[in-house]
Design an enzyme around this catalytic site. Structure first.
Site, PDB file in Angstrom:
ATOM      1  CE  LYS A 115      51.869  84.738  -5.565  1.00  0.00           C
ATOM      2  NZ  LYS A 115      53.117  84.120  -5.129  1.00  0.00           N
ATOM      3  CE  LYS A 197      48.850  89.272   0.702  1.00  0.00           C
ATOM      4  NZ  LYS A 197      49.387  87.989   0.764  1.00  0.00           N
ATOM      5  CE  LYS A 200      57.448  89.176  -0.397  1.00  0.00           C
ATOM      6  NZ  LYS A 200      57.956  87.842  -0.555  1.00  0.00           N
TER       7      LYS A 200
HETATM    8  P1  TYM Z   1      55.423  85.401   1.251  1.00  0.00           P
HETATM    9  O1  TYM Z   1      56.768  85.430   0.644  1.00  0.00           O
HETATM   10  O2  TYM Z   1      54.276  85.951   0.463  1.00  0.00           O
HETATM   11  O3  TYM Z   1      55.433  86.162   2.629  1.00  0.00           O
HETATM   12  C1  TYM Z   1      56.405  85.871   3.618  1.00  0.00           C
HETATM   13  C2  TYM Z   1      55.776  85.977   4.997  1.00  0.00           C
HETATM   14  O4  TYM Z   1      55.236  87.289   5.205  1.00  0.00           O
HETATM   15  C3  TYM Z   1      53.871  87.188   5.610  1.00  0.00           C
HETATM   16  N1  TYM Z   1      53.135  88.344   5.036  1.00  0.00           N
HETATM   17  C4  TYM Z   1      52.413  89.207   5.761  1.00  0.00           C
HETATM   18  N2  TYM Z   1      52.166  89.290   7.080  1.00  0.00           N
HETATM   19  C5  TYM Z   1      51.406  90.321   7.505  1.00  0.00           C
HETATM   20  N3  TYM Z   1      50.883  91.267   6.675  1.00  0.00           N
HETATM   21  C6  TYM Z   1      51.096  91.224   5.346  1.00  0.00           C
HETATM   22  N4  TYM Z   1      50.603  92.168   4.554  1.00  0.00           N
HETATM   23  C7  TYM Z   1      51.903  90.163   4.833  1.00  0.00           C
HETATM   24  N5  TYM Z   1      52.335  89.828   3.580  1.00  0.00           N
HETATM   25  C8  TYM Z   1      53.081  88.703   3.732  1.00  0.00           C
HETATM   26  C9  TYM Z   1      53.390  85.872   5.040  1.00  0.00           C
HETATM   27  O5  TYM Z   1      52.274  85.381   5.751  1.00  0.00           O
HETATM   28  C10 TYM Z   1      54.602  85.007   5.204  1.00  0.00           C
HETATM   29  O6  TYM Z   1      54.681  84.489   6.516  1.00  0.00           O
HETATM   30  N6  TYM Z   1      54.005  80.647   0.692  1.00  0.00           N
HETATM   31  C11 TYM Z   1      54.818  81.557   1.479  1.00  0.00           C
HETATM   32  C12 TYM Z   1      56.292  81.207   1.496  1.00  0.00           C
HETATM   33  C13 TYM Z   1      56.583  79.811   1.943  1.00  0.00           C
HETATM   34  C14 TYM Z   1      56.504  79.332   3.276  1.00  0.00           C
HETATM   35  C15 TYM Z   1      56.904  77.971   3.208  1.00  0.00           C
HETATM   36  C16 TYM Z   1      56.153  79.923   4.493  1.00  0.00           C
HETATM   37  C17 TYM Z   1      56.994  78.786   1.159  1.00  0.00           C
HETATM   38  N7  TYM Z   1      57.183  77.690   1.930  1.00  0.00           N
HETATM   39  C18 TYM Z   1      56.930  77.186   4.354  1.00  0.00           C
HETATM   40  C19 TYM Z   1      56.186  79.123   5.624  1.00  0.00           C
HETATM   41  C20 TYM Z   1      56.559  77.785   5.556  1.00  0.00           C
HETATM   42  C21 TYM Z   1      54.680  82.955   0.894  1.00  0.00           C
HETATM   43  O7  TYM Z   1      54.343  83.134  -0.244  1.00  0.00           O
HETATM   44  O8  TYM Z   1      55.075  83.930   1.751  1.00  0.00           O
END
Ligand code: TYM
Length: 331
Positions: A115, A197, A200
Site C-alpha cells: 500500500k 491476486k 478491489k
Molecule cells: P480486505 O478488505 O482486503 O479483504 C476482505 C477479505 O477478503 C479476502 N480476500 C481474498 N481472498 C481470496 N482471494 C482474493 N483475491 C482476496 N482478496 C481479498 C481477505 O483475505 C479478507 O479475508 N485487513 C483486512 C480487513 C480486516 C480484518 C480485521 C479481517 C480488518 N480487521 C479483522 C479479519 C479480522 C483486509 O484488508 O481485508
C-alpha cells in the site's frame, strides 16, 4: 446470544465493491460457519481511512458492504453485523495495542509495503499501525477463529504475537485466535494477470468480478480471461489462468479439482471460460436479488445497524474493562 459458543470475528474494508476474491476467500466461509459460532462480521471503516476516501462514497460503500454481507446469507438476527466505527472499543484497544507492537514487526508487513508503494503521497501513520487496530478488532471479542483469505495470514500471525506478549505480562487476558483459511478460494487471482491476486483496487475493469456485476458482464469478463497458448486443461502452477478458473469453478460447485479437470479435459479454453462464467453468474444471482430487495428496505437496515452495534459494544466493553484494569488505568 452470548452463550458458550466459540467466537468468530472477521471484517472487510469498505473500499470499492466486494470482489469474487472477497466472496470466495472470506464471505462464503462466513456463511458456512455462522451456525456453530457466535459471529461478529464488521465493516472495518476505520481501516478504510488509512487510504484517502471521498466521504460520501465511503458512507455509501460501507452501507452497501453491510448489505452484501446480509445478501450473501448472513442472518443479521443471528450474526452481529456492524460498523467498526460504531464501537469505540476498537479504537481504544487499538491505541493500547499500539503500545505493545514493535516497529520491527510492523516493518515486515507486506500489506503495508504494497500500500505504501501504491500511495506514495500518503504514507500515513495509520497505514503503518493498521495491524495493531486489526489485532484489536479480533482480540476485543475474545475471538477463537478468524476466517480470511490467505493474504491476511501475516496479520493473523502478528495478532497472535501481540496477544501472547500481552498475556505473558498480564496473565490470561486474550484468547489466542486461529486463522481459518478455506481450502478453495483462499487466493483468487486477477482474470487479466493471473499471477496477481484479484483486488478491489485494480484499475483494469476486466481483472475483477464484483459481487453486484450484471450476469452478462460477468460472462463477458470470463470470456476475456487471460489463459495461455497451449489449450490443454491442467491444474498446475505453470498455468495460473487455468488454475484460477478451476479454483473458482470448484469453489462454487464443491467439485474437487481432479473431477473438475476430468470434466473439462479436451473441451478447450473457450468452453471452460463459458462454463465458469455461467456458473458464477448463476451462483451470484440470488445474492444480487436479495441485495435489491434489501435496498428497498432502508428502515430494516437502519434497525439492524443500531441493534447490532449495541450487541458488539456490550461484548467489547467486557474485554476493554479487563484490559484497562490489568494495565493500571484508573478505574
Ligand atoms: P480486505 O478488505 O482486503 O479483504 C476482505 C477479505 O477478503 C479476502 N480476500 C481474498 N481472498 C481470496 N482471494 C482474493 N483475491 C482476496 N482478496 C481479498 C481477505 O483475505 C479478507 O479475508 N485487513 C483486512 C480487513 C480486516 C480484518 C480485521 C479481517 C480488518 N480487521 C479483522 C479479519 C479480522 C483486509 O484488508 O481485508
Amino acid at each position: 446470544m452470548f452463550d458458550d459458543k466459540k467466537v468468530i470475528f472477521s471484517g472487510m474494508q469498505a473500499t470499492g465493491s466486494i470482489t469474487l476474491g472477497n466472496y470466495l476467500g472470506a464471505l462464503k466461509n462466513w456463511v458456512k460457519l455462522n451456525e456453530e459460532y457466535t459471529c461478529l462480521y464488521s465493516v472495518v471503516d476505520l481501516h478504510s481511512i488509512t487510504v484517502r476516501q471521498d466521504p460520501a462514497e465511503l458512507r455509501k460503500r460501507s452501507r452497501a458492504l453491510l448489505m452484501q454481507y446480509i445478501a450473501a446469507g448472513l442472518d443479521p438476527e443471528k450474526n452481529i453485523i456492524y460498523y467498526q466505527s460504531h464501537v469505540s472499543g476498537h479504537a481504544e484497544l487499538g491505541w493500547i495495542l499500539n503500545c505493545y507492537t514493535y516497529m520491527g514487526e510492523l516493518n515486515r508487513m507486506t500489506q503495508f509495503k504494497d500500500k505504501a508503494a501504491k500511495h506514495t503521497d500518503n504514507i500515513n501513520a495509520g497505514l503503518y499501525t493498521y495491524p495493531a487496530l486489526m489485532a484489536a478488532d479480533i482480540l476485543l471479542y475474545q475471538t477463537d477463529v478468524v476466517p480470511v483469505g490467505s493474504d491476511q495470514k501475516q496479520h493473523l500471525e502478528i495478532t497472535r504475537d501481540i496477544a501472547l506478549r500481552f498475556n505473558n505480562i498480564y496473565g490470561d487476558v486474550f484468547t489466542i485466535p486461529e486463522p481459518y483459511i478455506g481450502k478453495e478460494g483462499a487466493r483468487i487471482m486477477s482474470l487479466q494477470e493471473p499471477e496477481k491476486k484479484m483486488s478491489k483496487s485494480d484499475e483494469n475493469a476486466n481483472a475483477s468480478i464484483y459481487l453486484l456485476d450484471d450476469p452478462e458482464l460477468i460472462k463477458k469478463k470470463f470470456k476475456r480471461a487471460v489463459t495461455d497458448s497451449d489449450n490443454a486443461i491442467a491444474y498446475s502452477v505453470d498455468k495460473p489462468g487455468i488454475k484460477n478458473l478451476i479454483d473458482i469453478y470448484c469453489s462454487f460447485t464443491g467439485e474437487s479439482t481432479d473431477s473438475a479437470v476430468a470434466i473439462f479435459e479436451g473441451k478447450g479454453y473457450g468452453n471452460l471460460k463459458a462454463i465458469v462464467g455461467d456458473t458464477v453468474a448463476e451462483g451470484l444471482r440470488p445474492i444480487q436479488e436479495k441485495f435489491k430487495e434489501l435496498s428497498q428496505n432502508s428502515d430494516y437496515i437502519d434497525s439492524i445497524i443500531k441493534a447490532n452495534a449495541e450487541k458488539a459494544n456490550y461484548m467489547a466493553q467486557k474485554t476493554l474493562r479487563k484490559v484497562k484494569k490489568k494495565i493500571g488505568l484508573p478505574q
